[in-house]
Design an enzyme around this catalytic site. Structure first.
Site, mmCIF file in Angstrom:
data_model
loop_
_atom_site.group_PDB
_atom_site.id
_atom_site.type_symbol
_atom_site.label_atom_id
_atom_site.label_comp_id
_atom_site.label_asym_id
_atom_site.label_seq_id
_atom_site.Cartn_x
_atom_site.Cartn_y
_atom_site.Cartn_z
ATOM 1 N N TYR A 190 -14.240 15.957 -17.727
ATOM 2 C CA TYR A 190 -14.502 14.518 -17.588
ATOM 3 C C TYR A 190 -15.756 14.568 -16.579
ATOM 4 C CZ TYR A 190 -14.248 9.594 -16.454
ATOM 5 O OH TYR A 190 -14.629 8.270 -16.173
ATOM 6 N N ASP A 247 -5.259 17.686 -16.136
ATOM 7 C CA ASP A 247 -5.651 16.283 -16.715
ATOM 8 C C ASP A 247 -5.050 16.160 -18.159
ATOM 9 O OD1 ASP A 247 -6.708 13.947 -17.874
ATOM 10 O OD2 ASP A 247 -8.668 14.327 -16.804
ATOM 11 N N ARG A 271 0.973 -1.025 0.091
ATOM 12 C CA ARG A 271 -0.229 -0.156 -0.008
ATOM 13 C C ARG A 271 0.860 1.165 0.054
ATOM 14 N NH1 ARG A 271 -2.140 2.210 4.358
ATOM 15 N NH2 ARG A 271 -2.212 0.732 5.802
ATOM 16 N N LYS A 322 -6.306 4.745 -19.978
ATOM 17 C CA LYS A 322 -6.317 4.910 -21.278
ATOM 18 C C LYS A 322 -5.051 4.810 -22.104
ATOM 19 C CE LYS A 322 -10.503 6.099 -19.867
ATOM 20 N NZ LYS A 322 -10.725 7.540 -19.371
#
Ligand SMILES: *Cc1c(COP(=O)(O)O)cnc(C)c1O
Length: 389
Positions: A107, A179, A54, A204
């Site tokens: 988005y 972004d 983690r 993506k």
């Protein structure tokens, strides 16, 4: 300067080196230490890679090394999805009473963070038209801490002047977070224009094979340490196998982007002149209202384009039904071409009034060109448009 394809293949060479040429998968939740002293050291190392997964894993660190160099950034980190990258960054950078500026065209998940999540946490937000620099300036308040930009934006491919927004923010001691998903670092490096931090849906283009959900953040080590401190608490950790797949995808990112760019430009050119289309939105087209700005900050324009069909909702739906290669699917950036008709996707989620208020026309289709042969994709869209003539 080292080229992007070389960076994509070699930038992680010194991160957890081994004699294996392909990177091993460190499918482990935790790591053993040699002695108490080493354990104490790895336990507090930020963005380390061999304490507890983690907190970081060699497979994460290798991805981060490649992304940082591709983005021209000092450092990078990996998260379980693009949205995990955004929410972790925002939770680290703003507090109740602060103000955040975002774009109207952005988005859907980002819009929801700005309109719902942040206000619920006591953070005020203002959404502006990204094509209007004055709107960013007017939205600034003494409590503004962060500006979120996205360029090109989803789904209308509008461009933000990254240098101008970065300059404005810096003058007011405000951070900027961009972004860069639609462009990829091959086509655009926001940090070179003064943007502080970049995030991606690595789901993506970065991964590129539609088989992993992941996110990345890149920026200064100082900013990333702040974000990492929150990331270990939100726990949006990417699995080691998914990080390994993401690294394997990154190896070919520059190669794939060449084809995505070529396919996007070819499809936009053919469709812009087609009688069944009223409008093709693509930043590489001479008819794009911000073509000059796009060309000044991008070296290629990607594979995503938006089309407005003259026949509206029914024509858009019929067009998608006739495409052979572009599947009806809500993603982009993979080797396979995908297409979405936002108005029909939203039918179950939003009222007709809400769809109208979104500013997205009912006949709008978003095409995400994959890496298939250009001639095949062009023939496919022309054939599919025959039904809607
Ligand atoms: C897909 C996408 C996101 C969200 O990323 P996930 O990996 O799905 O969480 C954010 N921004 C843009 C531009 C996207 O296309």
């Amino acid at each position: 300067m080292t080229g992007t394809s070389t960076i994509a293949v070699h930038a992680d060479r010194d991160v957890h080196p081994s004699r294996a040429v392909a990177r091993p998968i460190y499918q482990t939740a935790t790591f053993g230490a040699e002695d108490g002293e080493q354990f104490a050291q790895v336990a507090v190392e930020r963005r380390g890679h061999d304490f507890y997964t983690r907190y970081g894993n060699p497979n994460h660190a290798q991805v981060a090394a490649v992304v940082a160099e591709l983005e021209n950034a000092e450092a990078a980190m990996v998260t379980a999805s693009g949205m995990a990258a955004l929410t972790t960054a925002v939770l680290a950078l703003v507090s109740a009473g602060d103000h955040v500026i975002g774009q109207k065209s952005t988005y859907g998940g980002t819009a929801s963070v700005l309109m719902n999540l942040l206000p619920r946490l006591g953070v005020e937000t203002t959404l502006v038209d990204q094509t209007d620099l004055e709107a960013f300036e007017k939205a600034l308040t003494p409590r503004t801490r962060l500006i979120l930009v996205e360029s090109p934006s989803n789904p209308l491919l509008q461009i933000t002047d990254l240098r101008a927004v970065a300059d404005l923010a810096r003058a007011h001691d405000v951070l900027t977070l961009a972004d860069n998903t639609f462009a990829s670092p091959v086509n655009q490096q926001p940090i070179a224009f003064g943007i502080d931090l970049v995030w991606h849906s690595a789901t993506k283009y970065l991964n590129g094979h539609t088989d992993v959900s992941a996110g990345v953040l890149a920026g200064s080590a100082e900013h990333l340490d702040r974000i990492w401190d929150v990331g270990v608490l939100t726990g949006a950790v990417l699995g080691p196998i998914d990080a390994w797949l993401l690294l394997r995808g990154l190896r070919t990112l520059p190669l794939r982007m060449e084809r995505h760019n070529a396919n996007g430009l070819a499809l936009a050119g053919v469709l812009n002149d087609h009688s069944a289309i009223t409008h093709a939105h693509y930043p590489g087209l001479a008819t794009h209202p911000q073509r000059g700005l796009a060309g000044s900050q991008m070296s290629g324009f990607g594979g995503v384009l938006a089309l407005e069909l003259a026949g509206g909702f029914e024509a858009a739906d019929a067009f998608l039904g006739r495409l052979r290669y572009s599947r009806r699917s809500a993603s982009l950036g993979g080797v396979e071409s995908l297409a979405v008709h936002p108005a029909s996707m939203w039918r179950g989620m939003l009222s007709d009034e809400q769809i109208a208020a979104s500013g997205v026309p009912l006949g709008l289709v978003r095409l995400a060109a994959g890496t298939e042969d250009t001639a095949d994709l062009v023939a496919d869209v022309l054939n599919a448009l025959e039904v809607v003539r």
